[in-house]
Design a protein around this motif. Structure first.
Motif, PDB file in Angstrom:
ATOM      1  N   MET A 122      -7.307   7.682  -8.214  1.00 15.01           N
ATOM      2  CA  MET A 122      -6.768   9.047  -8.173  1.00 15.01           C
ATOM      3  C   MET A 122      -5.662   9.224  -9.213  1.00 15.01           C
ATOM      4  SD  MET A 122      -8.511  10.651  -6.122  1.00 15.01           S
ATOM      5  CE  MET A 122      -9.842  10.250  -5.044  1.00 15.01           C
ATOM      6  N   LEU A 123      -4.849   8.196  -9.366  1.00 10.72           N
ATOM      7  CA  LEU A 123      -3.783   8.275 -10.365  1.00 10.72           C
ATOM      8  C   LEU A 123      -4.384   8.411 -11.769  1.00 10.72           C
ATOM      9  CD1 LEU A 123      -0.720   8.183 -10.718  1.00 10.72           C
ATOM     10  CD2 LEU A 123      -0.875   5.703 -10.948  1.00 10.72           C
ATOM     11  N   ILE A 155      -7.815   0.033  -0.840  1.00 10.39           N
ATOM     12  CA  ILE A 155      -6.715   1.012  -0.779  1.00 10.39           C
ATOM     13  C   ILE A 155      -6.045   1.118  -2.145  1.00 10.39           C
ATOM     14  CG2 ILE A 155      -4.429   1.408   0.236  1.00 10.39           C
ATOM     15  CD1 ILE A 155      -5.615   0.117   2.807  1.00 10.39           C
ATOM     16  N   ILE A 156      -5.798  -0.033  -2.763  1.00 10.32           N
ATOM     17  CA  ILE A 156      -5.170  -0.031  -4.102  1.00 10.32           C
ATOM     18  C   ILE A 156      -6.113   0.650  -5.096  1.00 10.32           C
ATOM     19  CG2 ILE A 156      -4.137  -1.497  -5.894  1.00 10.32           C
ATOM     20  CD1 ILE A 156      -2.793  -1.833  -3.153  1.00 10.32           C
ATOM     21  N   TRP A 175       0.857  -1.208   0.000  1.00 14.36           N
ATOM     22  CA  TRP A 175       0.000   0.000   0.000  1.00 14.36           C
ATOM     23  C   TRP A 175       0.880   1.242   0.000  1.00 14.36           C
ATOM     24  CZ3 TRP A 175      -3.224  -1.540   4.932  1.00 14.36           C
ATOM     25  CH2 TRP A 175      -3.881  -2.752   4.692  1.00 14.36           C
ATOM     26  N   PHE A 231      -8.406   2.888  -4.516  1.00 17.59           N
ATOM     27  CA  PHE A 231      -8.459   4.341  -4.283  1.00 17.59           C
ATOM     28  C   PHE A 231      -7.259   5.035  -4.937  1.00 17.59           C
ATOM     29  CE2 PHE A 231      -6.975   7.982  -1.807  1.00 17.59           C
ATOM     30  CZ  PHE A 231      -8.079   8.807  -1.891  1.00 17.59           C
ATOM     31  N   GLU A 232      -6.069   4.486  -4.671  1.00 15.24           N
ATOM     32  CA  GLU A 232      -4.860   5.146  -5.202  1.00 15.24           C
ATOM     33  C   GLU A 232      -4.867   5.148  -6.730  1.00 15.24           C
ATOM     34  OE1 GLU A 232      -2.910   6.827  -3.367  1.00 15.24           O
ATOM     35  OE2 GLU A 232      -3.626   6.110  -1.420  1.00 15.24           O
ATOM     36  N   THR A 239       1.785   7.244  -6.206  1.00 10.88           N
ATOM     37  CA  THR A 239       0.684   8.094  -6.700  1.00 10.88           C
ATOM     38  C   THR A 239       0.883   9.539  -6.244  1.00 10.88           C
ATOM     39  OG1 THR A 239      -0.826   6.229  -6.592  1.00 10.88           O
ATOM     40  CG2 THR A 239      -1.830   8.407  -6.653  1.00 10.88           C
ATOM     41  N   SER A 251      -4.467  10.220   2.295  1.00  8.26           N
ATOM     42  CA  SER A 251      -4.325   8.753   2.251  1.00  8.26           C
ATOM     43  C   SER A 251      -2.883   8.320   2.474  1.00  8.26           C
ATOM     44  CB  SER A 251      -4.843   8.211   0.919  1.00  8.26           C
ATOM     45  OG  SER A 251      -3.885   8.371  -0.110  1.00  8.26           O
ATOM     46  N   VAL A 252      -1.926   9.105   1.959  1.00  7.98           N
ATOM     47  CA  VAL A 252      -0.528   8.677   2.048  1.00  7.98           C
ATOM     48  C   VAL A 252      -0.102   8.528   3.503  1.00  7.98           C
ATOM     49  CG1 VAL A 252       1.856   9.368   1.616  1.00  7.98           C
ATOM     50  CG2 VAL A 252       0.184   9.593  -0.171  1.00  7.98           C
ATOM     51  N   LEU A 312       2.312   1.979  -3.455  1.00  6.89           N
ATOM     52  CA  LEU A 312       1.351   2.553  -4.402  1.00  6.89           C
ATOM     53  C   LEU A 312       0.951   3.971  -4.002  1.00  6.89           C
ATOM     54  CD1 LEU A 312      -0.660  -0.564  -5.313  1.00  6.89           C
ATOM     55  CD2 LEU A 312      -0.056   1.196  -6.951  1.00  6.89           C
ATOM     56  N   ALA A 313       0.756   4.185  -2.694  1.00  6.28           N
ATOM     57  CA  ALA A 313       0.312   5.505  -2.240  1.00  6.28           C
ATOM     58  C   ALA A 313       1.410   6.547  -2.469  1.00  6.28           C
ATOM     59  CB  ALA A 313      -0.052   5.451  -0.759  1.00  6.28           C
TER      60      ALA A 313
END
Lengths: 450, 167
Positions: free
Chosen positions: B104-105, B97-98, A146, B100-101, A153, A219-220, A149-150
């Protein structure tokens, strides 16, 4: 046509177009410190993790502290900039680019620490989800995936959020420079002209990016907090960790922004643009975040103390009364007492030195806070046979100092290459109102014969 | 590239020139206005039409990102089923969670792509432009004019601009 006198452009391009010996001296000193950090890392790679203080059971120590600290600092920019853009706060204009640059560089530095923390960092790409010969894919149920990816992004979003408003300023530099600089800035300007459509699309794109980047920023740091709260470790397994980490991140981010702005104001002579008003407004935000952070710490600690679970109380006591108490109480002084004493009274809040002193204290306090979340808990898990302590070794200390130098170096180089204040955005905020005159533009009135 | 344009020192004069060109019968899309900053409080700054459709493109980009994330996580977890802490093989809570990211990306990338596509950036060819814009001048002109250039030049000059013609 007489060309307009444009002191704003001249002032803001001066640091880019003129290079002083002080710049080279700063780059040399910072470069040496960064090189020392790189050398320490190579030393660690060559001799292995035994040269660090990281031992069972404390596998996360200064490196993960730095990771969480720098990711927190990254909240300075994009989050603050996006909020101020969406609120259309006029005072944001000289601040946004300073802030967004902090985000990008802090993320780059923070993102390096999981790699530095790997025993075999050349395998870092195993975190990336891609089909491979091993038939293994990253486990999407792992908080570390997670994280990857966070942060990716957020980094992509923040780089674009920073880069898009730079295009018009690159075009300005393209027209004001010659030789290789003209070619470089010309390439970066992407052929920007400044037509009404280009401006409209850019401003709409920035509005959309501001809306999108806000929840990503939240979120990050929530996901960084999940690295801890998903584990059944005393004082980690907490539902409050998400918002607590986000509040702490904004808190440290604002402090970093105030400090960066003060340095820019002093060394690039930007006093006419980064005015006391900006510091006072950010000082108010810093005070608010200090109170929010204190509220979270109190809520967290009261719940644990009231619950009286032996494992959690062991960590609680070692931080407040035991070997970590000096660090803990320093953290409380730096994060609550000093900001409150300096920023609550208007007399000190309205001075730049007051805001800067509070910010330095907060940065020290927030680094200690990250350290105190990680090390005491890992050293006092549920079974006392596994209790241990940790002492950072020179390699870790040098690498940590080098990251602060790297952050400053990136920032200095950025301010040398790009106007650190968005010229066009600043000018928009200073436009006069349109003249209130009736325009008779009929061809006949203007003497034009068809 | 042929065209005629004039450089104006202030936005009021540029506004006057745009209105004068319109009075000559030119359509909004025929008039090019170039400046080093947007002038939101002037009418000429809003000649490009609405950009609100960019929000819909961003939403579509986000939807594509969401679909990709759903496919990536659920297909991977079915292809390599790993029992992790008693969670379901396709664990929606963690996959959110994946998703969501990547949503947004998708929105971010589609927004930037839309910006570049709709403005024609990056542009290598020399375009209708004058470097004086970077000193604060506002360029008002017509690219490849259908009307007679001398008439347009006179109109622009009368509005107070310094006229230039591209052959």
């Amino acid at each position: 046509m007489s060309q307009t006198v444009d002191p704003i452009t001249d002032d803001l391009l001066r640091p880019v177009l003129r290079t002083s010996p002080r710049f080279w001296l700063t780059v040399a000193v910072l470069g040496l410190i960064v090189a020392a950090g790189a050398g320490a890392w190579i030393y660690q790679l060559y001799y292995g993790f035994g040269v660090t203080g990281i031992r069972w059971p404390i596998f996360w120590a200064v490196y993960v502290t730095n990771f969480v600290f720098w990711i927190g600092i990254s909240h300075a920019g994009t989050l603050i900039s996006a909020i101020l853009r969406l609120m259309d706060a006029e005072w944001r204009r000289p601040v946004t680019r300073c802030a967004e640059a902090i985000t990008v560089f802090a993320l780059m530095i923070g993102g390096m620490f999981p790699i530095i923390h790997l025993g075999r960092p050349w395998h870092f790409f195993w975190l990336i989800p891609y089909p491979n010969q091993r038939g293994l894919w990253p486990n999407f149920r792992s908080p570390l995936v997670w994280d990857f990816l966070a942060i990716t992004t957020y980094l992509i979003g923040s780089v674009l959020f920073l880069a898009l408003p730079m295009i018009p300023d690159f075009a300005l530099l393209r027209d004001r420079t010659t030789g290789w600089r003209r070619r470089v800035y010309g390439t970066l300007a992407l052929g920007w002209r400044g037509t009404t459509i280009e401006w409209q699309r850019l401003e709409t794109a920035m509005s959309i990016m501001a809306v999108v980047i806000l929840p990503v920023a939240v979120s990050v740091h929530t996901i960084v907090s999940f690295d801890f709260s998903m584990a059944p470790v005393p004082m980690w397994h907490s539902t409050i960790f998400g918002p607590y980490f986000v509040a702490g991140a904004i808190f440290s981010g604002v402090a970093a922004l105030i400090l960066a702005m003060a340095l820019l104001r002093r060394f690039l002579e930007l006093g006419a643009y980064l005015r006391p008003l900006h510091f006072e407004n950010l000082g108010k935000l810093l005070l608010l975040m200090s109170l929010v952070w204190s509220y979270f710490v109190f809520s967290e600690r009261l719940t644990i103390w009231y619950g009286n679970d032996p494992a959690e109380m062991a960590v609680f006591r070692t931080t407040q009364e035991g070997s970590f108490a000096p660090l803990y109480w320093t953290m409380v002084v730096c994060n609550f007492i000093v900001p409150f004493a300096l920023l609550a009274p208007k007399r000190t809040r309205t001075t730049i030195s007051g805001c800067v002193a509070a910010s330095v204290a907060v940065l020290v306090g927030m680094w200690l806070e990250r350290f105190l979340i990680i090390v005491p808990s890992l050293g006092h898990k549920h079974l006392p046979y596994s209790w241990a302590t940790y002492r950072p070794q020179p390699v870790e200390i040098v690498i940590t100092i080098a990251t602060f130098a790297a952050m400053t170096l990136f920032y200095v180089l950025f301010a040398k290459f790009v106007p650190i204040i968005s010229i066009w955005e600043l000018k928009v905020g200073r436009q006069p109102a349109p003249a209130a005159v009736d325009l008779d533009v009929r061809p006949e009135a203007m003497g034009v014969r068809r | 590239m042929s065209g005629v344009y004039a450089l104006f020192a202030d936005p009021d004069a540029a506004e006057r020139a745009v209105e004068a060109l319109r009075a000559q019968g030119l359509g909004t899309d025929e008039i090019t206005i170039i400046s080093a900053q947007p002038y939101e409080s002037y009418a000429f700054s809003h000649t490009g039409g609405s950009s609100s459709w960019m929000f819909r493109v961003a939403a579509a980009g986000g939807t594509v990102g969401l679909a990709c994330a759903f496919a990536l996580t659920s297909l991977t977890q079915r292809a390599w089923p790993i029992n992790t802490g008693g969670m379901p093989i396709v664990a929606l809570w963690t996959n959110l969670i994946i998703m969501f990211e990547m949503t947004m990306l998708g929105a971010v990338l589609s927004t930037v792509g839309t910006l570049l596509w709709s403005t024609g950036l990056p542009r290598r060819r020399p375009a209708f432009y004058d470097p004086a814009v970077s000193t604060g001048a506002i360029l008002v002109g017509v690219e490849q004019p259908k009307h007679a250039s001398p008439v347009l030049a006179t109109t622009l000059a009368r509005a107070g601009g310094q006229v230039k013609t591209l052959a």
